[in-house]
Scaffold this motif. Sequence first.
Motif, short mmCIF file in Angstrom:
data_model
loop_
_atom_site.label_atom_id
_atom_site.label_comp_id
_atom_site.label_asym_id
_atom_site.label_seq_id
_atom_site.Cartn_x
_atom_site.Cartn_y
_atom_site.Cartn_z
N LEU A 24 15.11 63.06 10.36
CA LEU A 24 14.64 61.88 11.08
C LEU A 24 15.74 60.82 11.13
CD1 LEU A 24 12.29 60.43 12.49
CD2 LEU A 24 11.53 59.68 10.23
N ALA A 25 16.45 60.63 10.03
CA ALA A 25 17.54 59.65 9.99
C ALA A 25 18.66 60.03 10.96
CB ALA A 25 18.08 59.52 8.57
N TYR A 26 19.07 61.29 10.96
CA TYR A 26 20.12 61.74 11.90
C TYR A 26 19.68 61.57 13.35
CZ TYR A 26 23.68 63.65 8.79
OH TYR A 26 24.69 63.80 7.87
N ALA A 27 18.42 61.89 13.62
CA ALA A 27 17.91 61.76 14.99
C ALA A 27 17.93 60.30 15.43
CB ALA A 27 16.50 62.34 15.09
N SER A 153 18.90 67.20 16.66
CA SER A 153 19.57 66.89 15.40
C SER A 153 19.43 67.97 14.34
CB SER A 153 19.04 65.56 14.86
OG SER A 153 19.37 64.52 15.75
N LEU A 154 18.67 69.01 14.62
CA LEU A 154 18.49 70.09 13.64
C LEU A 154 19.82 70.67 13.17
CD1 LEU A 154 15.41 71.94 15.15
CD2 LEU A 154 15.55 70.97 12.83
N LYS A 156 22.46 69.28 12.56
CA LYS A 156 23.14 68.41 11.60
C LYS A 156 22.61 68.58 10.18
CE LYS A 156 24.32 64.78 14.92
NZ LYS A 156 25.44 65.47 15.41
N VAL A 157 21.39 69.10 10.03
CA VAL A 157 20.80 69.19 8.70
C VAL A 157 20.56 70.62 8.21
CG1 VAL A 157 19.71 66.92 8.89
CG2 VAL A 157 18.42 68.96 9.52
N ILE A 158 20.64 71.57 9.11
CA ILE A 158 20.45 72.97 8.71
C ILE A 158 21.82 73.60 8.53
CG2 ILE A 158 19.57 75.23 9.43
CD1 ILE A 158 17.21 73.78 10.68
N ALA A 159 22.04 74.17 7.35
CA ALA A 159 23.34 74.77 7.02
C ALA A 159 23.72 75.83 8.05
CB ALA A 159 23.27 75.39 5.62
N ASN A 169 12.65 76.29 13.90
CA ASN A 169 12.39 74.93 13.43
C ASN A 169 12.04 74.03 14.61
OD1 ASN A 169 12.94 74.28 10.35
ND2 ASN A 169 14.34 75.92 10.95
N ALA A 170 12.73 74.20 15.73
CA ALA A 170 12.42 73.42 16.93
C ALA A 170 11.00 73.75 17.42
CB ALA A 170 13.44 73.69 18.03
N ASP A 171 10.63 75.03 17.33
CA ASP A 171 9.26 75.43 17.70
C ASP A 171 8.23 74.79 16.77
OD1 ASP A 171 10.35 77.04 19.68
OD2 ASP A 171 10.05 78.92 18.57
N ALA A 172 8.54 74.72 15.49
CA ALA A 172 7.62 74.11 14.52
C ALA A 172 7.45 72.61 14.80
CB ALA A 172 8.13 74.34 13.09
#
Length: 187
Positions: A24-27, A153-154, A156-159, A169-172
């Motif tokens: 959320l912060a990165y977004a 932004s996913l 940026k936070v997913i390795a 994750n985008a689908d979720a």
Amino acid sequence: MSLYQDVIIAGFGGQGVMLIGNLLAYAAMGAGKNVTYMPVYGPEMRGGTANCTVVISEDEIGSPLIRRPKSLIIMNRPSLDKFQPMVQDNGVVVINSSLIDEDLADRVRTKPVFVPCNDIADKIGNLRMANMVALGAYTQATGVLPLEAVQKSLEKVIAKHYAHLIPKNADALAAGAEHAARQMETA
């Protein structure tokens, strides 16, 4: 009126509370907003309650501390018990109804949004994405950011070695937003 939204995100250690706070912060940064993100680490991790705060504003932010949050994302019952009394009147409270009885929500003072995060994530194919379902519902219920900004932004936070999980994750996130939208229509 300029944008200001704050949230406490809380659940068991291991439920991905810190990950969605960070996302959320990165977004918000990507959308050109001022933001603070403050994780709470300690003995809570891996089984106890864990939480983080995110403040998003168009103006400068004086402090990352939140005493009376405008909103909550609650993933488990102990977190509901701890944080629900603090939320401002008419605050949005996204509740993981897979693990929390809906009767425990304060329907008089707050605006609860019940999302069976675990059940939805399980249908998507990965129970560990319950946190993303909750965040998607939160973005829909508060309108703080467009869902697409969070999905973008996913990466940026997913390795990098888990990059193949970004589409799921985008689908979720989308599934959580859709569930919240349907619930808000009938409210």
